[in-house]
Design a protein around this motif. Structure first.
Motif, PDB file in Angstrom:
ATOM      1  N   ASP A 226      -4.719  -6.934  11.423  1.00  5.89           N
ATOM      2  CA  ASP A 226      -3.760  -6.510  12.438  1.00  5.89           C
ATOM      3  C   ASP A 226      -2.315  -6.553  11.972  1.00  5.89           C
ATOM      4  O   ASP A 226      -1.404  -6.412  12.777  1.00  5.89           O
ATOM      5  N   THR A 227      -2.078  -6.733  10.664  1.00  3.89           N
ATOM      6  CA  THR A 227      -0.721  -6.679  10.128  1.00  3.89           C
ATOM      7  C   THR A 227      -0.631  -5.597   9.073  1.00  3.89           C
ATOM      8  O   THR A 227      -1.647  -5.138   8.545  1.00  3.89           O
ATOM      9  N   VAL A 228       0.590  -5.202   8.739  1.00  3.52           N
ATOM     10  CA  VAL A 228       0.771  -4.170   7.726  1.00  3.52           C
ATOM     11  C   VAL A 228       0.271  -4.642   6.361  1.00  3.52           C
ATOM     12  O   VAL A 228      -0.203  -3.848   5.542  1.00  3.52           O
ATOM     13  N   PHE A 229       0.317  -5.962   6.116  1.00  5.63           N
ATOM     14  CA  PHE A 229      -0.124  -6.491   4.824  1.00  5.63           C
ATOM     15  C   PHE A 229      -1.636  -6.359   4.645  1.00  5.63           C
ATOM     16  O   PHE A 229      -2.126  -6.347   3.518  1.00  5.63           O
ATOM     17  N   ASP A 230      -2.371  -6.257   5.745  1.00  3.35           N
ATOM     18  CA  ASP A 230      -3.823  -6.123   5.658  1.00  3.35           C
ATOM     19  C   ASP A 230      -4.254  -4.732   5.207  1.00  3.35           C
ATOM     20  O   ASP A 230      -5.379  -4.552   4.744  1.00  3.35           O
TER      21      ASP A 230
ATOM     22  N   GLU B  59      -0.128   1.127  -2.576  1.00  5.31           N
ATOM     23  CA  GLU B  59      -1.442   1.686  -2.307  1.00  5.31           C
ATOM     24  C   GLU B  59      -1.913   1.184  -0.951  1.00  5.31           C
ATOM     25  O   GLU B  59      -1.776   0.016  -0.627  1.00  5.31           O
ATOM     26  N   MET B  60      -2.465   2.107  -0.149  1.00  7.39           N
ATOM     27  CA  MET B  60      -3.045   1.737   1.134  1.00  7.39           C
ATOM     28  C   MET B  60      -4.557   1.864   1.064  1.00  7.39           C
ATOM     29  O   MET B  60      -5.087   2.706   0.331  1.00  7.39           O
ATOM     30  N   ARG B  61      -5.219   1.032   1.824  1.00  4.19           N
ATOM     31  CA  ARG B  61      -6.683   1.038   1.837  1.00  4.19           C
ATOM     32  C   ARG B  61      -7.196   2.365   2.378  1.00  4.19           C
ATOM     33  O   ARG B  61      -6.629   2.918   3.320  1.00  4.19           O
ATOM     34  N   THR B  62      -8.267   2.859   1.783  1.00  4.26           N
ATOM     35  CA  THR B  62      -8.838   4.141   2.186  1.00  4.26           C
ATOM     36  C   THR B  62     -10.344   3.990   2.391  1.00  4.26           C
ATOM     37  O   THR B  62     -10.930   2.941   2.117  1.00  4.26           O
TER      38      THR B  62
END
Length: 335
Positions: free
Chosen positions: A143-147, A177-180
């Motif tokens: 629930d945070t941007v770091f996740d 990089e963001m999770r995909t």
């Protein structure tokens, strides 16, 4: 002298007659505080009913509701509650469903709203076009941007968000990089590199942490090649530096990417080209490579902004390694 029983106060010879009474008074070790199966089932049914009621209130399609797990339901409810706190009824959100699918499709990326403590408040539905994950699937990461970001840049992102929060209105940018989705990673060889550009805005007066939000546009940049791929020589340039990051050589292709000739850079410091906001991240990469800290190729990788000769900023993904008394950098432009 007659001895009396301590329990029934009868003469000792009558003590045996009080044993049943004592046995009746003594509680069974197996009976106190025991929860019955029916009570446990009743509690579970009550929790399930409450979750079903919360799910029914979510402003999503019936088909999407059917696919929601209890974890996803609670994640969406928390997201909506944080949004309602920042954007109460009567105050239109800066970026919400009112934008419409058609308008969202015209954006170069997706919209992101964070609370003052970096909690996710809003993610536009077109995030699926960028990351291959729906809003619900993305919330399952946390629930945070770091996740949802690559963990290696967490400290740098935290510093930039803190800087932006201390100076509302100041724009900050970071690339990560963001999770995909798994399908995206199989197709593209990794997660998505995204540039996040935004600022903190006070939604009510007087401003406070509970009424301040970080509004950002997340724009995908070209996917960098994975470690096993060979990048085109037209896409990269290489530079060699002393251990203090002074240029001692650079390939001629730097002119195409940054506009400088080789002779203009030799003898200059790498830090003279860096964007001030990226100096800390570059210094961390520099220390890790110079001291041999970290393991694997990712330990010496960073995404940074450097100054072109025409005074514009360009994003580079920089792979750095130490070769004896020198540091070699392989840089690729992210357009």
């Amino acid at each position: 002298m007659t001895i009396f029983c301590s329990h029934c106060h009868r003469p000792l010879q009558a003590e045996m007659s009080c044993l049943p009474m004592r046995a009746k008074q003594a509680p069974s070790a197996s009976r106190p505080f025991r929860s019955t199966k029916s009570a446990s089932k009743a509690r579970r049914d009550q929790i399930n009913a409450e979750l079903q009621a919360l799910r029914s209130l979510l402003p999503i399609s019936a088909q999407e509701k059917e696919r929601l797990s209890y974890l996803h339901t609670m994640a969406l409810v928390c997201l909506r509650l944080r949004g309602a706190q920042l954007f109460p009824p009567g105050l239109a959100p800066p970026a919400g469903p009112a934008l419409g699918t058609e308008l969202l499709s015209l954006l170069p990326g997706f919209l992101l709203v964070l609370s003052a403590d970096s909690k996710l408040v809003y993610i536009s539905e077109n995030v699926a076009q960028v990351l291959g994950l729906s809003v619900v699937e993305l919330l399952a990461q946390g629930d945070t941007v770091f996740d949802i970001l690559d963990g290696r840049v967490g400290e740098d992102v935290h510093k930039k968000l803190l800087l932006a929060r201390e100076e509302p209105g100041r724009e900050v940018t970071f690339v990560s990089e963001m999770r995909t989705s798994k399908a995206f990673r199989l197709q593209h060889g990794g997660n998505r590199v995204v540039a996040v550009c935004g600022r903190f805005v006070a939604l009510h007066w007087p401003p406070s942490p509970s009424t301040t939000a970080f509004l950002a546009l997340c724009t995908p940049v070209v996917q960098s090649p994975t470690d096993g791929e060979a990048a085109s020589q037209d896409d990269i340039f290489q530079s060699m530096h002393l251990l203090d990051m002074t240029f001692i050589d650079v390939t001629e292709s730097v002119t195409y990417h940054l506009g400088y000739h080789r002779e203009e850079l030799v003898g200059q410091s790498w830090y003279s080209l860096l964007h001030p906001e990226d100096a800390d991240l570059a210094a961390a990469q520099h220390r890790a490579v110079a001291l041999g800290a970290g393991a694997g190729p990712a330990a010496g990788t960073a995404v940074l902004r450097v100054l072109r000769k025409d005074r514009a900023w360009t994003w580079l993904r920089v792979w750095a390694r130490r070769d004896g008394g020198c540091i070699t950098c392989t840089c690729r432009c992210l357009r």
